[in-house]
Motif scaffolding. Structure first.
Motif, PDB file in Angstrom:
ATOM      1  N   ASN A   1       0.863  -1.193   0.000  1.00  0.00           N
ATOM      2  CA  ASN A   1       0.000   0.000   0.000  1.00  0.00           C
ATOM      3  C   ASN A   1       0.894   1.236   0.000  1.00  0.00           C
ATOM      4  OD1 ASN A   1      -1.921   1.991   0.350  1.00  0.00           O
ATOM      5  ND2 ASN A   1      -3.039   0.900   1.945  1.00  0.00           N
ATOM      6  N   PRO A   2       0.899   2.009  -1.082  1.00  0.00           N
ATOM      7  CA  PRO A   2       1.752   3.197  -1.142  1.00  0.00           C
ATOM      8  C   PRO A   2       1.553   4.165   0.026  1.00  0.00           C
ATOM      9  CG  PRO A   2       0.895   2.707  -3.320  1.00  0.00           C
ATOM     10  CD  PRO A   2       0.217   1.768  -2.372  1.00  0.00           C
ATOM     11  N   LEU A   3       0.315   4.216   0.593  1.00  0.00           N
ATOM     12  CA  LEU A   3       0.082   5.123   1.725  1.00  0.00           C
ATOM     13  C   LEU A   3       0.845   4.656   2.962  1.00  0.00           C
ATOM     14  CD1 LEU A   3      -3.545   6.521   1.976  1.00  0.00           C
ATOM     15  CD2 LEU A   3      -1.456   7.602   1.214  1.00  0.00           C
ATOM     16  N   ASP A   4       1.017   3.346   3.126  1.00  0.00           N
ATOM     17  CA  ASP A   4       1.807   2.836   4.249  1.00  0.00           C
ATOM     18  C   ASP A   4       3.255   3.303   4.117  1.00  0.00           C
ATOM     19  OD1 ASP A   4      -0.406   1.581   5.222  1.00  0.00           O
ATOM     20  OD2 ASP A   4       0.125  -0.421   4.498  1.00  0.00           O
ATOM     21  N   PHE A   5       3.792   3.206   2.891  1.00  0.00           N
ATOM     22  CA  PHE A   5       5.164   3.665   2.632  1.00  0.00           C
ATOM     23  C   PHE A   5       5.280   5.159   2.942  1.00  0.00           C
ATOM     24  CE2 PHE A   5       8.263   5.676  -0.124  1.00  0.00           C
ATOM     25  CZ  PHE A   5       9.388   4.885   0.035  1.00  0.00           C
ATOM     26  N   TYR A   6       4.280   5.923   2.506  1.00  0.00           N
ATOM     27  CA  TYR A   6       4.300   7.376   2.729  1.00  0.00           C
ATOM     28  C   TYR A   6       4.316   7.703   4.225  1.00  0.00           C
ATOM     29  CZ  TYR A   6       2.346  12.079   3.191  1.00  0.00           C
ATOM     30  OH  TYR A   6       2.128  13.369   3.564  1.00  0.00           O
ATOM     31  N   ARG A   7       3.425   7.045   4.999  1.00  0.00           N
ATOM     32  CA  ARG A   7       3.350   7.332   6.434  1.00  0.00           C
ATOM     33  C   ARG A   7       4.622   6.912   7.161  1.00  0.00           C
ATOM     34  NH1 ARG A   7      -2.429   6.163   6.090  1.00  0.00           N
ATOM     35  NH2 ARG A   7      -1.941   3.951   6.120  1.00  0.00           N
ATOM     36  N   GLN A   8       5.089   5.701   6.834  1.00  0.00           N
ATOM     37  CA  GLN A   8       6.183   5.132   7.621  1.00  0.00           C
ATOM     38  C   GLN A   8       7.552   5.686   7.230  1.00  0.00           C
ATOM     39  OE1 GLN A   8       5.937   0.902   7.821  1.00  0.00           O
ATOM     40  NE2 GLN A   8       7.837   0.648   8.949  1.00  0.00           N
TER      41      GLN A   8
END
Length: 911
Positions: free
Chosen positions: A649-656
């Motif tokens: 999930n690209p949003l997981d990469f963005y957050r983390q």
């Protein structure tokens, strides 16, 4: 609209009675206040106010005894119980209260209905003797004790009565019995006129009092029931009054004061079904918003359930400027009540240490958090960082200083199962919280705190006067009983504005506009409820009230409420979940069936407007700042786990990785999967690291096996810190870790029989540059490979997994899938990434093998990465060569290019 009380007063004034000399008796104090208000409005001249009593006050005056509450009665009863029960058969106070409360209620009923207690309890004992299940002779000790209890009831009753009367005290039922016995003397000494207004269901004692005064011609009783119901002898609303008209000798000589003809007049009645209690509160707010100030003055809102009070108060519209609330706010719902409740629960079971969640819930409570402030946050961070599950009293207290320490000390000093120490601690807490609230000027919180101060003072005094409470548990049970009856009264202007009341507060009162909430079965009427030792058939025999009579009481109140009202809204809950919900009251069905010609009856269902919520996938555009962060990540090096998190999930990469948001640190009560993985990895690293560039031997493995217990314990100490390992799930996980290593090492021994194994690298840090022509900044990939070995001349790159991995999870058909499906191909991506980095650093001699050793799937050994031509084919290539790495590198560059492309946003994937 002329109210019933006003009508009675006008009749009395017109008959030239001296109002000042009359003693008025009404069902409640509130009705008495309204009588004086009506009298002041009717008076043409100045008069002295008459005596006005509630029926409870009046019986207390006649009996010349003081009413004691249920709490005092219970303590006195226990004193009597101990005096008449052999010491070896005595129960502790906590067990005693479980049945004594019901028995006191039954004593009340017996006295209110003037029943001969000896014959009654003997009859009850005989019934129990017939009902018990034992048929053997002689009877067992259990049965003998059971029957002895029932035979002791007359002794308990006599002892309690004697003890209370010796102090000139009495519980309410006994007050009624005494009043009925002394009514002859009272009538002789008080020959002035008595007027009873608005009564319906009178107990035997009340009937005897009223009848005697009527027969002596010094009283009148005005019944408030419409002729529609009086004529219908089958209607529950007229059950009691028709019975009195038939049975009372006085009504054979004169006519009853019963001339009410209001119910048949025009009325607008709206029945509205609404989902949930909160829905009723919101709809009520809408109804009130339509009323002007003058209409609100003639409006009463009746709440069937006290739980509706707060939702209704929060839903009142701005046009409600004046409000009078007759219902008290339950003290048990005060915010600070949850703090005391939690402390009681913690200290009920005294232990050597406190569970960290209990400690945090107490120090994080709003009442304490404001006092503890930064010290609180520091302490919680310390608990989390050290992974402390159980805390000693000393550890908790020493973590604070100053005022904060004195509060925490009161909360967590061992109360030693002593009620007196518990009460001292609560008072100390209250004093500390009071000082803080005074300085912050929070008046409502101070008011709540004051009531708890009074409550704990009362408990302290009771504990000193009656030393029956022997444990924290018994104190807690008694505290819960006491707080359930305590209310915080609202201040208001009793005769101005909207009236917010309960059903019983409306006795003898009339309003032009009525809104009733929760008109559901189980609420109106309340149904079969209440605990009692007296069986139904015995109640019927002795003419004690059963649930049938209770239903008739509610029926009377409901219909009397509608008699003079002109605009009526009856709201009920339509939802079927939860207790007392879903089924509308039988009263509503009765209204529809027995509809009067002039009544306009309308039935509607209301539901809230629920807007459609469109779930759109979130999207984050890449700003110049985000691109700069990505560049710095690229320069530092993308790890395989970072890249697979983008695939998931690209949003997981963005957050983390872009924002740097990490999961909040929590205390790990049960060893987590990642902790178990760390322990196994680190243990293997300590075993195998000294063997780098050496051949593995059976002697090495045997040496490792001897160290398993010690090594696992050491690694758990490093990774799990203060977490407990000697009990529960953690002990099992500790044993699992040992078994993982033992099984793995045994497998290594089996391999050595046929294979020559040379250890090349253990937990080696890797880093290699990825050159992408489109991108003008340096990009690296980094990682840490678990193990590289040479087996019979073939290089193997191995990744350990403590979870279960199967062969199909490390096989690939189309290279394009590698960066699109996380669940299927993340393991393949990782091992290929390690292989590429090792090749870039050391230029591997192809072919090589890469794969996973799954500790939950050890029987399948080394799971090799494989490339297949077709999904279901058994033909697959496990050897990794230059072409394999080139194909992987092409997909890797596509993925990194997408991550670094300013035009491609971070878009959430559907899960």
């Amino acid at each position: 609209m002329v109210s019933f009380i006003s009508k009675v007063l006008k009749e009395l004034i017109s008959s030239e009675e001296n109002i000042s000399e009359i003693t008025f008796i009404l069902p409640s104090k509130r009705a008495g206040s309204f009588l004086l208000k009506e009298l002041s409005a009717l008076g043409m001249y100045h008069i002295f106010a008459p005596k006005v009593y509630s029926i409870e006050e009046f019986t207390e005056i006649i009996s010349e005894a003081k009413t004691v509450d249920n709490t005092i009665t219970l303590f006195e009863f226990y004193k009597v119980y101990k005096s008449v029960t052999p010491e070896e058969a005595q129960e502790d106070f906590e067990t005693f209260t479980a049945w004594a409360q019901s028995l006191i209620h039954d004593f009340n009923e017996i006295d209110r209905y003037l029943i001969d207690h000896k014959s009654f309890f003997n009859y009850l004992a005989d019934i129990q003797d017939l009902k018990h299940w034992s048929i053997q002779e002689p009877k067992t000790e259990l049965i003998n004790n059971y029957l002895a209890f029932w035979k002791s009831l007359p002794t308990y009753y006599d002892g309690l009565k004697k003890e209370l009367l010796s102090q000139n005290n009495a519980y309410q039922g006994l007050i009624y019995r005494l009043a009925s016995e002394k009514i002859i003397d009272y009538a002789q000494n008080h020959p002035t006129k008595h007027v009873f207004i608005g009564f319906n269901a009178l107990n035997t004692a009340e009937q005897q009092i009223v009848q005697h005064l009527l027969e002596k011609d010094i009283a009148e009783i005005y019944w408030d029931l419409d002729e529609v119901f009086v004529k219908d002898r089958q209607h529950d609303a007229s059950l009691f009054i028709n019975q009195y008209l038939k049975d009372w000798p006085v009504y054979k000589k004169r006519k009853a004061k019963l001339q009410v003809s209001e119910y048949h007049k025009p009325k607008k009645i709206q029945l509205t079904g609404i989902p949930k209690n909160v829905g009723q509160a919101k709809y009520l707010g809408e109804l009130l918003a339509e009323l002007d100030e003058e209409t609100l003055q003639e409006t009463a809102v009746v709440l069937g359930q006290e739980d509706l009070l707060l939702p209704v108060l929060n839903s009142l519209p701005p046009n409600v400027k004046d409000l009078n609330i007759t219902m008290g706010f339950p003290l048990k719902n005060a915010p600070i009540a949850s703090l005391f409740d939690k402390l009681f629960q913690i200290h009920q079971h005294t232990a050597s240490a406190y569970y960290y969640k209990d400690v945090i819930s107490v120090i994080n409570h709003p009442a304490l958090n404001e006092i503890l402030k930064q010290q609180n946050r520091n302490f919680i961070e310390k608990i989390q960082s050290e992974n402390t599950v159980n805390l000693s009293s000393k550890e908790i207290i020493n973590a604070f200083s100053g005022t904060a320490q004195s509060v925490v000390k009161a909360c967590f000093t061992n109360w030693e199962n002593s009620p007196s120490k518990a009460l001292e601690a609560f008072q100390e807490m209250i004093n500390q919280i009071k000082s803080h609230l005074k300085s912050s000027g929070r008046k409502l919180a101070l008011e709540f705190l004051y009531h708890f101060h009074v409550l704990f003072n009362k408990l302290e005094n009771l504990n000193k006067a009656y030393p029956h409470l022997k444990s924290i548990s018994s104190l807690y049970q008694f505290y819960k009983e006491t707080i359930s009856t305590q209310n915080l009264d609202f201040q208001g202007r009793p005769f101005k504005g909207l009236q917010l009341m309960g059903m019983l507060e409306l006795r003898a009162l009339d309003f032009k506009n009525i809104i009733v909430c929760s008109v559901n079965e189980g609420v109106l009427p309340s149904g079969k409820s209440g605990s009692s030792f007296i069986p139904f058939d015995l109640k019927q025999t002795y003419k004690l009230p059963t649930y049938k009579e209770k239903d008739a009481v509610y029926t009377y109140h409901f219909y009397r409420l509608l008699q003079r009202a002109e605009n009526i809204h009856l709201l009920y809950n339509t939802e079927t979940d939860g207790l007392n919900s879903g089924e509308k009251s039988r009263f509503l069905t009765q209204l529809e069936i027995e509809k009067q010609p002039a009544h306009q009856l309308k039935h509607t269902t209301v539901s809230p407007k629920v807007p459609a919520i469109k779930n759109e996938l979130r999207e984050i555009k890449k700003t110049p700042e985000i691109i700069e962060k990505i560049k710095s990540l690229a320069a530092y090096g993308f790890s395989p786990s970072a890249l697979t998190s983008y695939i998931r999930n690209p949003l997981d990469f963005y957050r983390q990785y872009v924002l740097g948001v990490r999961d909040s640190q929590e205390v790990e009560e049960t060893v987590a999967y990642n902790t178990l993985g760390t322990v196994v990895h680190d243990s293997l690293e300590n075993f195998y690291k000294p063997l780098e560039n050496k051949f593995l031997t059976a002697q090495d493995i045997e040496a490792f096996k001897a160290k398993i217990e010690k090594e696992i314990a050491l690694q758990f100490k490093k990774s799990y810190l203060n977490g407990p390992l000697n009990q529960g799930k953690n002990l099992l996980i500790f044993e699992v870790a040992k078994r993982y290593l033992r099984n793995f090492l045994n497998q290594e021994l089996e391999r050595l029989k046929n294979e020559e194994i040379k250890i090349l690298k253990i937990e080696e840090n890797l880093r290699s540059e990825i050159k992408i022509g489109k991108l003008d900044f340096p990009i690296f990939m980094r990682g840490k490979v678990d193990r590289v070995e040479n087996t019979n001349g073939i290089t193997r790159i191995i990744d350990y997994k403590t979870g279960k991995v199967t062969q199909d999870k490390i096989e690939i058909v189309d290279w394009e899938d590698l960066t699109s499906d996380y669940d299927k191909y993340s393991k393949s991506f990782q091992v290929l990434a390690y292989t590429k980095m090792i090749h870039d650093q050391n230029s591997l001699d192809f072919p090589v093998e890469a794969g996973i050793i799954s500790f939950k799937n050890l029987k399948n050994g080394f799971l090799k990465f494989a490339k297949k031509d077709k999904p279901r084919t058994k033909n697959k290539e496990t050897a990794i060569n230059k072409e394999t790495l080139d194909a992987f590198e092409m997909e890797l560059k596509k993925l990194i290019t997408e991550i670094c492309d300013p035009q491609v946003p971070f878009k959430e994937k559907e899960i």
